[in-house]
Enzyme design. Sequence first.
Site, PDB file in Angstrom:
ATOM      1  N   LYS A 114      12.759   6.347  -2.806  1.00 17.11           N
ATOM      2  CA  LYS A 114      13.090   6.027  -1.407  1.00 17.11           C
ATOM      3  C   LYS A 114      14.481   6.527  -1.037  1.00 17.11           C
ATOM      4  O   LYS A 114      14.713   7.007   0.065  1.00 17.11           O
ATOM      5  CB  LYS A 114      13.010   4.507  -1.175  1.00 17.11           C
ATOM      6  CG  LYS A 114      11.615   3.928  -1.400  1.00 17.11           C
ATOM      7  CD  LYS A 114      11.601   2.421  -1.287  1.00 17.11           C
ATOM      8  CE  LYS A 114      12.331   1.700  -2.395  1.00 17.11           C
ATOM      9  NZ  LYS A 114      11.746   1.819  -3.728  1.00 17.11           N
ATOM     10  N   GLY A 119      17.835  -0.216  -6.554  1.00 15.37           N
ATOM     11  CA  GLY A 119      18.695   0.871  -7.037  1.00 15.37           C
ATOM     12  C   GLY A 119      18.149   2.140  -6.426  1.00 15.37           C
ATOM     13  O   GLY A 119      17.111   2.633  -6.856  1.00 15.37           O
ATOM     14  N   HIS A 120      18.791   2.625  -5.374  1.00 17.29           N
ATOM     15  CA  HIS A 120      18.300   3.804  -4.651  1.00 17.29           C
ATOM     16  C   HIS A 120      19.202   4.988  -4.979  1.00 17.29           C
ATOM     17  O   HIS A 120      20.372   5.007  -4.607  1.00 17.29           O
ATOM     18  CB  HIS A 120      18.277   3.537  -3.141  1.00 17.29           C
ATOM     19  CG  HIS A 120      17.292   2.464  -2.754  1.00 17.29           C
ATOM     20  ND1 HIS A 120      17.071   2.068  -1.466  1.00 17.29           N
ATOM     21  CD2 HIS A 120      16.447   1.712  -3.521  1.00 17.29           C
ATOM     22  CE1 HIS A 120      16.138   1.121  -1.447  1.00 17.29           C
ATOM     23  NE2 HIS A 120      15.763   0.882  -2.687  1.00 17.29           N
ATOM     24  N   GLN A 155      12.422  -2.108  -3.006  1.00 15.24           N
ATOM     25  CA  GLN A 155      11.256  -2.444  -3.836  1.00 15.24           C
ATOM     26  C   GLN A 155      10.019  -1.674  -3.325  1.00 15.24           C
ATOM     27  O   GLN A 155      10.159  -0.582  -2.826  1.00 15.24           O
ATOM     28  CB  GLN A 155      10.995  -3.953  -3.865  1.00 15.24           C
ATOM     29  CG  GLN A 155      12.036  -4.742  -4.644  1.00 15.24           C
ATOM     30  CD  GLN A 155      13.333  -4.972  -3.898  1.00 15.24           C
ATOM     31  OE1 GLN A 155      13.331  -5.479  -2.799  1.00 15.24           O
ATOM     32  NE2 GLN A 155      14.450  -4.619  -4.493  1.00 15.24           N
ATOM     33  N   ASP A 166      10.938   2.129  -6.938  1.00 15.32           N
ATOM     34  CA  ASP A 166      11.455   3.313  -7.624  1.00 15.32           C
ATOM     35  C   ASP A 166      10.647   4.567  -7.334  1.00 15.32           C
ATOM     36  O   ASP A 166      10.529   5.463  -8.181  1.00 15.32           O
ATOM     37  CB  ASP A 166      11.536   3.078  -9.149  1.00 15.32           C
ATOM     38  CG  ASP A 166      12.412   1.892  -9.483  1.00 15.32           C
ATOM     39  OD1 ASP A 166      13.395   1.669  -8.755  1.00 15.32           O
ATOM     40  OD2 ASP A 166      12.117   1.181 -10.455  1.00 15.32           O
TER      41      ASP A 166
HETATM   42  P1  GDP Z   1      14.132   4.310  -5.282  1.00 17.36           P
HETATM   43  O1  GDP Z   1      14.505   2.978  -5.815  1.00 17.36           O
HETATM   44  O2  GDP Z   1      12.790   4.316  -4.648  1.00 17.36           O
HETATM   45  O3  GDP Z   1      15.190   4.910  -4.391  1.00 17.36           O
HETATM   46  O4  GDP Z   1      14.021   5.281  -6.565  1.00 17.36           O
HETATM   47  P2  GDP Z   1      15.053   5.343  -7.804  1.00 17.36           P
HETATM   48  O5  GDP Z   1      16.316   5.961  -7.352  1.00 17.36           O
HETATM   49  O6  GDP Z   1      15.132   4.020  -8.476  1.00 17.36           O
HETATM   50  O7  GDP Z   1      14.238   6.277  -8.801  1.00 17.36           O
HETATM   51  C1  GDP Z   1      13.872   7.576  -8.461  1.00 17.36           C
HETATM   52  C2  GDP Z   1      14.483   8.525  -9.485  1.00 17.36           C
HETATM   53  O8  GDP Z   1      13.841   9.795  -9.408  1.00 17.36           O
HETATM   54  C3  GDP Z   1      15.962   8.807  -9.240  1.00 17.36           C
HETATM   55  O9  GDP Z   1      16.579   9.070 -10.455  1.00 17.36           O
HETATM   56  C4  GDP Z   1      15.922  10.077  -8.369  1.00 17.36           C
HETATM   57  O10 GDP Z   1      17.114  10.838  -8.471  1.00 17.36           O
HETATM   58  C5  GDP Z   1      14.770  10.802  -9.000  1.00 17.36           C
HETATM   59  N1  GDP Z   1      13.989  11.670  -8.088  1.00 17.36           N
HETATM   60  C6  GDP Z   1      13.705  11.498  -6.763  1.00 17.36           C
HETATM   61  N2  GDP Z   1      12.852  12.462  -6.343  1.00 17.36           N
HETATM   62  C7  GDP Z   1      12.591  13.236  -7.414  1.00 17.36           C
HETATM   63  C8  GDP Z   1      11.743  14.376  -7.620  1.00 17.36           C
HETATM   64  O11 GDP Z   1      11.054  14.855  -6.733  1.00 17.36           O
HETATM   65  N3  GDP Z   1      11.707  14.888  -8.886  1.00 17.36           N
HETATM   66  C9  GDP Z   1      12.430  14.373  -9.912  1.00 17.36           C
HETATM   67  N4  GDP Z   1      12.327  14.939 -11.115  1.00 17.36           N
HETATM   68  N5  GDP Z   1      13.251  13.309  -9.746  1.00 17.36           N
HETATM   69  C10 GDP Z   1      13.309  12.739  -8.519  1.00 17.36           C
HETATM   70  P1  IMO Z   2      13.978  -0.391  -5.734  1.00 19.50           P
HETATM   71  O1  IMO Z   2      14.413  -0.733  -4.334  1.00 19.50           O
HETATM   72  C1  IMO Z   2      11.457  -1.568  -9.093  1.00 19.50           C
HETATM   73  C2  IMO Z   2      11.084  -5.864  -9.860  1.00 19.50           C
HETATM   74  C3  IMO Z   2      11.706  -6.450 -11.120  1.00 19.50           C
HETATM   75  C4  IMO Z   2      10.727  -7.583 -11.400  1.00 19.50           C
HETATM   76  C5  IMO Z   2      10.387  -8.079  -9.991  1.00 19.50           C
HETATM   77  C6  IMO Z   2      11.204  -9.285  -9.551  1.00 19.50           C
HETATM   78  O2  IMO Z   2      14.976   0.325  -6.525  1.00 19.50           O
HETATM   79  O3  IMO Z   2      12.642   0.262  -5.711  1.00 19.50           O
HETATM   80  P2  IMO Z   2      13.726  -9.557  -8.735  1.00 19.50           P
HETATM   81  O4  IMO Z   2      15.021  -9.222  -9.418  1.00 19.50           O
HETATM   82  O5  IMO Z   2      13.516  -8.834  -7.450  1.00 19.50           O
HETATM   83  O6  IMO Z   2      13.506 -11.025  -8.607  1.00 19.50           O
HETATM   84  O7  IMO Z   2      12.585  -9.039  -9.766  1.00 19.50           O
HETATM   85  O8  IMO Z   2      10.635  -6.989  -9.120  1.00 19.50           O
HETATM   86  N1  IMO Z   2      12.023  -5.109  -8.998  1.00 19.50           N
HETATM   87  C7  IMO Z   2      11.999  -3.786  -8.860  1.00 19.50           C
HETATM   88  N2  IMO Z   2      11.246  -2.847  -9.488  1.00 19.50           N
HETATM   89  N3  IMO Z   2      12.343  -1.209  -8.144  1.00 19.50           N
HETATM   90  C8  IMO Z   2      13.075  -2.130  -7.489  1.00 19.50           C
HETATM   91  O9  IMO Z   2      13.857  -1.837  -6.439  1.00 19.50           O
HETATM   92  C9  IMO Z   2      12.957  -3.484  -7.881  1.00 19.50           C
HETATM   93  N4  IMO Z   2      13.550  -4.640  -7.473  1.00 19.50           N
HETATM   94  C10 IMO Z   2      12.947  -5.611  -8.165  1.00 19.50           C
HETATM   95  O10 IMO Z   2      11.743  -5.501 -12.160  1.00 19.50           O
HETATM   96  O11 IMO Z   2       9.551  -7.063 -11.960  1.00 19.50           O
HETATM   97 MG    MG Z   3      15.061   2.081  -7.627  1.00 18.42          MG
END
Ligand code: GDP
Ligand code: IMO
Ligand code: MG
Length: 429
Positions: free
Chosen positions: A16, A40-41, A228, A13
């Site tokens: 990415k 969840g990207h 991840q 999270d």
């Molecule tokens: P990922 O799994 O690495 O793709 O990240 P996620 O999408 O799960 O979580 C990142 C969250 O931060 C999402 O809601 C993005 O829209 C948000 N986001 C990404 N870059 C920024 C930033 O520079 N500032 C803020 N405030 N939000 C951001």
């Molecule tokens: P993105 O790609 C953050 C965490 C789960 C749990 C552990 C194992 O959005 O960054 P799993 O379902 O993979 O067997 O769970 O890994 N986890 C993540 N945490 N971002 C993710 O993906 C994750 N995918 C799995 O919360 O701790």
């Molecule tokens: Mg994510």
Amino acid sequence: MSVQVIVGAQWGDEGKGKIVDHLSKNVDIVARYQGGANAGHTVVIPSKNGQTEREFVLHLIPSGIFHRHVTCVIGNGVVLDPVALMAEIDQLKHMGIKVDGRLLISHNAHLIMPYHKLLDSVREQGEQKIGTTGRGIGPAYIDKYMRSGIRVVDLLDRDVLCRKLKRNIEENNELLSKMYHSKELDVDSIISEYQDFDKKIDDFVTDTSAYLNRSIQKKKKILAEGAQGALLDVDHGTYPYVTSSSPTSGGACTGLGIPPTAVNSVIGVVKAYSTRVGNGPFPTELKDDTGNRLRAIGGEYGATTGRPRRCGWLDLVSLRYSCNINGIERIAITKLDVLDSFTEIKVCVGYRRDGKDLKQFPTDVQTLETVQPVYRTFAGWQIATSSIRRYGDLPMKAQNYIDAVAKMLGTRVWMVSVGARRDQTLIIR
Ligand code: GDP
Ligand code: IMO
Ligand code: MG
């Protein structure tokens, strides 16, 4: 050589999705190499009128899909849930995003079946739970390494699919009923549901390793998108509180079927503070008002499960480790704007245990759970950064923070993100 690997440098999270979407402007192919719909990207794109923004959370389809010229690949290292995939394709089509002809799925990727999801949830009911996303990831990788898994290619041959499904469902039903006292699954209904996926998926399926290697020879630009983060890697993360795949950069080669010699750079995505979802050690976690503030300002709730993310300060000990094992030379720092209102910002620069400094990041949980973080405190800038568009226009205190982090990590900062939107991106030349 034309492959860039994008890895999450922390516990996932990091943002990415936004970084991959940004880089996709200048590449031909974006390929996911591991994980499944546990990811969840989030990508935020302007709507057609350019006035409003649309947010999309991708679970399986690579984050390059919003750029028309990009071909998206789901590699052999991914565990593919056909139900989740079809739902995602439908959602994208609904938004007017063309998927047909732009998505290639490896014939060797393993499939997530209903029994994987059920096993994931029943195994999580005990004391020792990991806090998984419940998407069936661990059980699907168990079958893969047990050599009893069902692959995408098996969907295309009804007899093989029926035989393998019947065997696996019967075996898992024993486990579900005897060991977990859970309901059993109906063989016939699963067979008929999954048989139907062959028609839906057929056009996308190919030998993606051969495709990627041909593309490398043609000097196409390829982004390998990790899901991840490095600290959730099954080998190098905080085992057993990890996911079941290899998010680290090495996973890109096995998960796509490309040689290490084709990879020419690794970019680490680093959130300006730390978060973690699920259980496991987290030395800089803040279980106080400051942690709650980071969660509230950063909107730190899981993009896949909606769970509140645990929040804490940036941890350079784990990040240095992450840079080493991934070969990260350049980082993208995301969510800097979330720190805007803090008067003080802390960064963990060392760990202490039993009165001694630890030399390196310990991946064993017993040690990591008992370390005390050593902090360096930075003065907060207390100026809104989300409308700033040039690195040099950031407040000096923010630049000091970034420069110090880069220096302590021994990496270059290539990008700073100050908001979720595409335009909220500062490139450092
Ligand atoms: P990922 O799994 O690495 O793709 O990240 P996620 O999408 O799960 O979580 C990142 C969250 O931060 C999402 O809601 C993005 O829209 C948000 N986001 C990404 N870059 C920024 C930033 O520079 N500032 C803020 N405030 N939000 C951001
Ligand atoms: P993105 O790609 C953050 C965490 C789960 C749990 C552990 C194992 O959005 O960054 P799993 O379902 O993979 O067997 O769970 O890994 N986890 C993540 N945490 N971002 C993710 O993906 C994750 N995918 C799995 O919360 O701790
Ligand atoms: Mg994510």
